[in-house]
Design a protein around this motif. Structure first.
Motif, short mmCIF file in Angstrom:
data_model
loop_
_atom_site.label_atom_id
_atom_site.label_comp_id
_atom_site.label_asym_id
_atom_site.label_seq_id
_atom_site.Cartn_x
_atom_site.Cartn_y
_atom_site.Cartn_z
N LYS A 272 4.93 -1.44 -2.67
CA LYS A 272 4.94 -0.65 -3.91
C LYS A 272 4.15 0.65 -3.74
O LYS A 272 4.54 1.69 -4.27
CB LYS A 272 4.35 -1.47 -5.06
N ALA A 273 3.07 0.57 -2.99
CA ALA A 273 2.29 1.79 -2.73
C ALA A 273 3.12 2.75 -1.88
O ALA A 273 3.09 3.96 -2.08
CB ALA A 273 0.99 1.44 -2.05
N ASP A 274 3.88 2.18 -0.95
CA ASP A 274 4.73 3.00 -0.09
C ASP A 274 5.79 3.72 -0.92
O ASP A 274 6.14 4.86 -0.65
CB ASP A 274 5.37 2.11 0.98
N LYS A 275 6.29 3.01 -1.96
CA LYS A 275 7.31 3.61 -2.82
C LYS A 275 6.70 4.53 -3.87
O LYS A 275 7.41 5.12 -4.68
CB LYS A 275 8.10 2.49 -3.54
N GLY A 276 5.38 4.60 -3.91
CA GLY A 276 4.73 5.48 -4.86
C GLY A 276 4.48 4.85 -6.22
O GLY A 276 4.04 5.52 -7.15
N GLU A 277 4.75 3.55 -6.36
CA GLU A 277 4.50 2.92 -7.66
C GLU A 277 3.03 2.59 -7.85
O GLU A 277 2.53 2.54 -8.96
CB GLU A 277 5.33 1.62 -7.77
N ILE A 278 2.35 2.32 -6.74
CA ILE A 278 0.91 2.09 -6.80
C ILE A 278 0.22 3.27 -6.13
O ILE A 278 0.57 3.66 -5.02
CB ILE A 278 0.54 0.75 -6.11
N LYS A 279 -0.74 3.84 -6.85
CA LYS A 279 -1.38 5.07 -6.37
C LYS A 279 -2.83 4.85 -5.97
O LYS A 279 -3.39 5.65 -5.22
CB LYS A 279 -1.35 6.14 -7.48
N GLY A 280 -3.43 3.81 -6.53
CA GLY A 280 -4.85 3.58 -6.26
C GLY A 280 -5.10 2.14 -5.84
O GLY A 280 -4.47 1.22 -6.34
N LEU A 281 -6.03 1.95 -4.89
CA LEU A 281 -6.35 0.62 -4.39
C LEU A 281 -7.85 0.37 -4.50
O LEU A 281 -8.65 1.28 -4.21
CB LEU A 281 -5.99 0.49 -2.91
N LEU A 282 -8.20 -0.83 -4.91
CA LEU A 282 -9.58 -1.28 -4.82
C LEU A 282 -9.56 -2.54 -3.97
O LEU A 282 -8.85 -3.49 -4.29
CB LEU A 282 -10.14 -1.57 -6.21
N SER A 283 -10.31 -2.52 -2.86
CA SER A 283 -10.33 -3.73 -2.03
C SER A 283 -11.74 -4.28 -1.94
O SER A 283 -12.73 -3.53 -1.95
CB SER A 283 -9.79 -3.44 -0.62
#
Lengths: 748, 216
Positions: free
Chosen positions: A420-431
């Motif tokens: 989803k991040a690759d498709k641009g649907e997810i823009k921010g990550l917290l790990s």
């Protein structure tokens, strides 16, 4: 974020991995410690009891904890040397921001400023793209309190459906299989039930290296006459003296289980009264295994017919037994089917729910069990509740003081988050407590995604390889710097006790999460003053659920050396063995011992399908990946502990001599293993203890030594676990690489 | 306080999983920090994961002490053979060469022989040696003869070893299969039948090859 500007050497110089060999410099040998803290090892799901010796706010050594019943003082090499992760030169003592001009690519910043930056980026992303554009990647080495808090933080504070955890790479196939068959996801028995088993069946579990303490349980059973059956493509140390070794072709476990069941039915080695009274679905299953004759089973599994008959006879005729499995059968695109196949053998035998009759998956991470129960999975709420179930949502919403509709729906699994991040649907990550760049399959894809997300904040105590791509790094806590509960592989809830304070600006992880909530002005529900307060809410949230922790307190754990869940009241002692005849559970309400409305266990047809990627002329070998005893998971900790690195400094490729001869390879030669996704050049170990059509690489290392450059991102359709255990590969001799390829740390 | 007479050390290589916990734990001792007194080796890794841990056997008449020209190695009344005493050890290497079990190691940088002293700091105060405490497989076990007979009904401890003409009895026991006989190989028999069991395993694996294409 953009690619890393700093050179690997520069990052290594600033953030490691450096090797810690001693923390006692300047301390007189033999001087008494300031305190001795009874706690548990920070590594695997066995959660061995250990006493940490503390001097000057520093863990300086260990002393075996003889009284803790599970391990009675026993420890593996990781447990012995685990204390060396404290007072480590690589320990993150500050918050950091990406700065290409700074040494190692990161500039130390004030903790509060870093929290503000994280909050403003989250606000920006969520106001621009919506709440679901933020995603959390959490971990199963966190305490249950933290895991609970992470699930709540994602749903209540960030209002995103997108949280998942690295148990996705570990326990989910077993969990899904257990829920389908038993209605509950927990080891069915305490390990003491291994001791009296007549047959111990071990499928896809390298017990000697990944769960070393379990070895003595197996050997004790053997001393009492148990037959030990080991199913593995590699002759591991636990297989060396087993009674029957079945060298299965990777990815064919369900075929073997179906073949064994076929013989159990043919020879009437079945517990008919048990099947009749306590199960459903047997007839359909029986019809489905008719085709699994010994011949077909042998053709598919690569195991000769004789040993298949022998295994079926021993298993079929046993009076007591214990079946264990681990990632070897679970890490497959049909991992759930493999697990169901294993459970079918147990249920058909009727040997469950009583003494010396058991079944368990062996959990991997410290809190592999507890971390998968209380809401950090994308489809789950606390108490093993289902986020799509309106009643479950209402129960949890009440505890959280919000409307049920305010809880987002199901999110997606950890790998899908990256898609989803690759498709641009997810823009921010917290790990937090997750190193996807080392631990996820096909990790060249993961690297590309980490380079392109708009904002990434990583919480960890060392700068793991994924965190190198973060915009902000927040210094979290080591296990010994906080308290809380974890649930062991047996289902025993134990207490981690704090030994030392967090150094520098480092904070306990739950404080960091609450600080972010505070900076977002969304503090409501995130004002816990201690892990005990979080546990109190978790207990309430799990009350009435399947994983009922409501009667578990720190005091009860200490008094009883742990409490097995479910434990639904203050007076309840806990439940070491599940499914006992006459037992009560909240789903069956007394109708039977299993966790379905009718109280009966389910037989499930376990469908065989080949691995997602079969061998062909171009990629004629099967690659399987796994672990070694001296390292743990993505190696963030163990690659920094000198004596463990000394024992296993580099990954390697195991090759059978028949294959080695064909390829002109000798012991110690360099060879390149290649798949459709990547290549990896390592030294070979020529051993007769692996199938000739299979090569093995341990996965604990990053970058050019990473086995996960090669692995396939195929996932089980139900559990979404990746297929780490088999993909098509080829191997060829290589020149020795340049020294820079080695990521081994140096002592600082 | 001496090590209790009833407590003995037992090594069972059939249980060993090569995990290295004993080696790592040994190197934690305050008297020889960073140096393990245990050697753990693969016998033949190409053919088997079999490993064997070697600790000092604590001989009743220790060869190392008998050949020591400086009288640096002391056998205690409780049977524990101590490591070389630093003021006396002249680092001559006699003990290293003479020990039939290959236990003493010379640390030339310290001009000192070091070897296992059965964790005297622990065993003399009622604890178990560290290696036998942590050993996950309990290939290393410390306890009484009665305990081992109860816990390991299929094995028996031996503590008499023959090296050439030298007969050695030790405080440390090796566990061997209970009913195994001493087999002496007849050369004539060996001429007529294979002397190893490896072929069976090879056939099993070769059978597996028929279903996979292996590159030429």
């Amino acid at each position: 974020m953009a690619a890393i500007a700093a050179s690997p050497e520069d990052i290594r110089k600033q953030f490691g991995p450096h090797l810690s060999a001693s923390v006692r410099e300047g301390l007189a040998p033999g001087a008494p410690p300031d305190k001795v803290v009874k706690t548990h090892c920070c590594f695997c799901g066995q959660q061995c009891g250990i006493q940490l010796l503390v001097r000057d706010n520093c863990v300086v050594g260990f002393e075996p904890w003889m009284e803790f019943p599970f391990n009675q003082g026993k420890l593996c090499p990781k447990g012995v040397k685990r204390y060396l992760q404290g007072a480590h030169p690589d320990r993150l003592l500050h918050a950091y921001e990406r700065d290409p001009a700074a040494p190692g690519g990161f500039r130390p910043v004030a903790y509060d400023a870093a929290i503000q930056r994280v909050a403003s980026e989250i606000e920006r992303i969520q106001s621009q793209y919506g709440p679901a554009a933020m995603a959390c990647l959490s971990g199963a080495s966190l305490t249950t309190e933290k895991a609970y808090l992470m699930g709540k933080f994602a749903r209540v504070c960030l209002r995103t459906p997108h949280i998942d955890y690295n148990g996705r790479l570990c326990m989910v196939s077993a969990g899904a299989g257990n829920k389908k068959a038993f209605g509950i996801d927990r080891a069915a028995n305490p390990w003491s039930d291994i001791l009296g088993a007549e047959v111990v069946w071990i499928s896809g579990a390298n017990i000697a290296e990944c769960a070393p303490i379990t070895t003595d349980y197996v050997w004790q059973a053997r001393e009492r006459g148990a037959k030990v059956i080991v199913v593995d493509p590699r002759l591991t140390a636990i297989a060396r003296t087993c009674d029957l070794f079945l060298p299965i072709k990777p990815g064919r476990d369900v075929a073997l289980f179906n073949g064994i069941l076929h013989l159990m039915i043919r020879n009437d080695w079945l517990d008919h009264p048990f099947i009749r009274e306590f199960t459903t679905g047997f007839d359909e299953l029986a019809a489905s295994v008719q085709e699994w004759t010994p011949r077909r089973t042998s053709e598919v599994t690569g195991i000769a017919e004789g040993p298949i008959h022998q295994a079926a006879q021993w298993w079929g005729q046993a009076k007591t037994s214990f079946l264990m499995h681990a990632r070897g059968i679970e890490h497959h695109s049909h991992g759930v089917q493999n697990v169901l196949g294993a459970i079918n053998l147990v249920l058909a035998s009727g040997r469950i729910g009583r003494a010396n009759c058991g079944y368990a998956t062996i959990t991997g991470q410290a809190n592999g069990q507890g971390g998968r129960e209380h809401g950090q999975k994308c489809d789950q709420l606390p108490g093993l509740r289902d986020i799509a179930n309106p009643e479950h949502r209402a129960a949890v919403a009440k505890v959280w003081g919000i409307e049920p509709d305010a809880i987002p729906g199901p999110g997606v699994d950890a790998y899908e988050l990256f898609r989803k991040a690759d498709k641009g649907e997810i823009k921010g990550l917290l790990s937090i407590c997750f190193n996807p760049l080392v631990s996820l399959p096909d990790n060249n894809f993961i690297r590309r995604v980490l380079e392109q997300v708009e904002f990434y904040v990583a919480i960890d105590f060392f700068l793991n390889e994924s965190a190198r791509y973060a915009n902000v790094v927040l210094p979290g806590s080591l296990q010994e710097e906080d308290e809380g509960i974890v649930t062991t592989t047996e289902g025993r809830v134990v207490k981690i006790n704090p030994a030392v304070e967090c150094p520098g600006d480092a904070r306990q992880d739950w404080r960091i999460i609450q600080d972010i909530a505070g900076a977002l002005n969304r503090s409501r529900g995130f004002r816990f003053g201690s892990p005990r307060e979080i546990l109190d809410e978790l207990r309430a949230a799990s009350r009435g659920g399947i994983a009922d922790y409501s009667g578990i307190t720190y005091e009860k754990i200490e008094k009883q050396y742990g409490v097995f869940w479910p434990c639904p009241s203050d007076e309840h002692p806990g439940t070491p063995r599940l499914f006992e005849n006459g037992s009560w559970n909240p789903v069956a309400q007394g109708k039977g011992p299993f966790y379905f409305p009718d109280g009966k266990a389910r037989f499930n047809v376990a469908k065989y399908s080949p691995p997602a990627e079969e061998v062909d002329a171009g990629f004629p070998l099967m690659l399987t990946t796994g672990r070694v005893v001296s390292h743990f998971l993505s190696g963030t900790q163990t690659r920094r502990i000198g004596p463990l690195v000394d024992h296993c400094p580099e990954p390697f490729i195991e090759v059978h001599p028949l294959l080695a001869r064909r390829l002109g390879l000798a012991e110690g030669d360099w060879a390149t293993a290649e798949t459709r996704r990547g290549a990896c050049t390592l030294q070979v170990r020529v051993v007769k203890t692996i199938r000739p059509d299979t090569i093995f690489i341990p996965y604990h290392w990053p970058d050019r030594q990473s086995a996960n450059q090669l692995t396939i991102a195929a996932q089980d359709p139900i559990s979404k676990i990746p297929e780490y255990k088999v993909c098509a590969a080829r191997l060829k001799k290589a020149a020795s690489p340049e020294p820079a390829a080695s990521s081994q740390g140096q002592t600082r | 306080m001496p090590v209790p007479a009833a407590h003995e050390f037992f090594i069972d290589p059939s249980r060993c999983i090569g995990c290295n916990a004993c080696v790592q734990a040994c190197s934690e001792c305050d008297t020889h920090r960073g140096h393990s007194m245990i050697q753990l080796d693969y016998i033949d890794r190409a053919n088997s994961p079999q490993t064997v841990p070697v600790v000092c056997m604590h001989c009743d008449s220790p060869t190392c002490a008998e050949v020591c020209p400086a009288d640096a190695i002391k056998r205690m009344g409780d049977g524990v053979v101590q490591t070389a005493r630093k003021p006396r050890c002249i680092a001559c290497n006699n003990c290293v060469l003479a020990c039939p079990f290959g236990v003493p190691k010379m640390h030339t940088e310290m001009h000192l022989m070091m070897k296992c002293d059965l964790c005297y700091d622990r065993t003399s105060v009622g604890k178990k040696p560290m290696c036998a405490t942590v050993c996950p497989s309990q290939a290393l076990y410390f306890g009484t003869l009665e305990e081992i007979e109860r816990l390991r009904p299929n094995s028996r401890p031996i503590h008499t070893f023959k090296f050439g003409r030298q007969l050695i009895t030790t405080k440390v026991n090796m566990m061997v299969p209970k009913y195994a006989r001493v087999e002496h190989l007849d050369v004539v028999a060996a001429m007529r039948q294979p002397t190893t069991g490896n072929t069976v395993e090879d056939e099993m694996l070769l059978g597996a090859m028929t279903t996979a294409e292996v590159p030429l």
